[in-house]
Scaffold this motif. Structure first.
Motif, PDB file in Angstrom:
ATOM      1  N   ASP A  61       0.831  -1.205   0.000  1.00 55.43           N
ATOM      2  CA  ASP A  61       0.000   0.000   0.000  1.00 55.43           C
ATOM      3  C   ASP A  61       0.863   1.252   0.000  1.00 55.43           C
ATOM      4  OD1 ASP A  61      -2.347   1.437   0.007  1.00 55.43           O
ATOM      5  OD2 ASP A  61      -2.521   1.464   2.190  1.00 55.43           O
ATOM      6  N   HIS A  64       2.382   1.627  -3.364  1.00 50.11           N
ATOM      7  CA  HIS A  64       1.264   1.994  -4.225  1.00 50.11           C
ATOM      8  C   HIS A  64       0.981   3.486  -4.117  1.00 50.11           C
ATOM      9  CE1 HIS A  64      -3.098   0.994  -5.617  1.00 50.11           C
ATOM     10  NE2 HIS A  64      -2.295   1.214  -6.629  1.00 50.11           N
ATOM     11  N   THR A 199      -6.450  -0.660  -1.924  1.00 46.98           N
ATOM     12  CA  THR A 199      -5.347  -1.388  -1.307  1.00 46.98           C
ATOM     13  C   THR A 199      -5.324  -1.182   0.205  1.00 46.98           C
ATOM     14  OG1 THR A 199      -3.855   0.454  -1.810  1.00 46.98           O
ATOM     15  CG2 THR A 199      -3.889  -1.381  -3.363  1.00 46.98           C
ATOM     16  N   GLY A 226      -6.072  -7.367  -5.018  1.00 46.38           N
ATOM     17  CA  GLY A 226      -5.979  -5.940  -5.351  1.00 46.38           C
ATOM     18  C   GLY A 226      -5.253  -5.712  -6.655  1.00 46.38           C
TER      19      GLY A 226
END
Length: 326
Positions: A61, A64, A199, A226
């Motif tokens: 995450d 990301h 996420t 995801g």
């Protein structure tokens, strides 16, 4: 013999504007800069927490968020460059800088695809070589990340004026909206925020499953889930932005309305018609009219005045050869 009086031609009635768009670029740029800063702060916190806790979902995450901060910043920069291109002297950009924004959307789509692939690779590695995770600490940070995503989405919805309502890269191509522009650049940035939120939610689910049920495999498994969803968004966004970049966003309905308006007198016929997109809600038209009793080009252009989405119209008029010899 008398010579014709020389004078300066008044070209003002024949000038075409080359500034397209809905006038919201500057406002969206400000919102994107604010969201970018917020996302960068959340990225640093999540990466540090993911490294300390050992959570792949939280680390994923964080990375990301990093790619999305880059995409959001790129989208803001695209608005700045597009505005400069719109007003560049000497016609350096034939139809303004709208495609700079589309190119930013295309780049964002590529970034989404890279993130999806990275998540899958990292998840497989974790499944093969599990590692301990500090679930509770990681979950707290994931909740903070989700809150940041929520605030970012709210800021974009409030400040972006027309965040995408239905085209989030799910494979649907809506190249026009009959006057209600679809800003691919802002849509791509908004999609990045939604992917971030996804996420974050998946990370919370994975960490909760590991903490309360002992399902350590859930952390990498939800990362794969995801990645698959983000990948599908990436493909949809790539499809729509690529079509715009290569001028493949033709609208048959709009072309039909143009033909109907020009040929309304029963004499004029369109021999050639080109319609392509030059802005989020603007289209350019080049057409050739053939008629037995041709009228001035301005008359045919006036027939198209009701089509507000036409930002640039060029008309070429010819008398029908058969009528000339008849």
């Amino acid at each position: 013999m008398t010579m014709a009086t020389m004078h300066e031609h008044d070209l003002r009635p024949f000038h075409h504007p080359h500034v397209y768009g809905d006038g919201q670029g500057a406002q969206r740029e400000r919102v994107l800069v604010q969201v970018t800063v917020l996302t960068l702060v959340a990225m640093v916190v999540e990466l540090l927490a993911g490294w300390w806790s050992g959570s792949l979902a939280l680390t994923a995450d964080g990375w990301h968020m990093g790619t999305h901060a880059l995409a959001l910043g790129g989208a803001a920069l695209a608005y700045r460059l597009s505005a400069r291109a719109q007003h560049a002297p000497g016609g350096q950009y034939a139809f303004g800088g709208w495609k700079i924004e589309v190119l930013a959307a295309y780049t964002s789509a590529l970034a989404l695809g890279v993130v999806a692939v990275w998540l899958i690779v990292a998840a497989v590695q974790t499944l093969l070589s599990p590692r301990p995770i500090a679930y509770l600490d990681a979950m707290v940070v994931a909740v903070v990340g989700l809150a940041v995503n929520g605030v970012s989405a709210w800021m974009m919805t409030r400040g972006g004026v027309d965040t995408p309502g239905h085209d989030h890269g799910h494979g649907h191509d809506h190249p026009h909206d009959h006057g209600h522009g679809h800003d691919q650049n802002f849509s791509a940035a908004y999609l990045h925020v939604l992917a971030d939120a996804l996420t974050s939610v998946l990370a919370i689910v994975a960490l909760a499953g590991g903490l309360w049920l002992g399902w350590a495999w859930l952390d990498p498994a939800v990362a794969v889930l995801g990645a698959l969803l983000i990948g599908s968004w990436s493909i949809g966004l790539l499809r729509s932005s690529t079509r715009a970049l290569v001028d493949a966003t033709g609208d048959p309905a709009l072309a039909g309305r143009i033909r109907q308006a020009v040929e309304c007198d029963g004499d004029a016929r369109l021999a050639d018609l080109h319609v392509w997109q030059v802005g989020s809600a603007s289209w350019s038209v080049v057409l050739t009219v053939v008629a037995d009793r041709p009228l001035a080009a301005a008359v045919y252009r006036e027939r198209l005045a009701a089509l507000a989405e036409l930002g640039h119209v060029t008309v070429e008029v010819h008398r029908c050869p058969a009528a000339a010899t008849g």
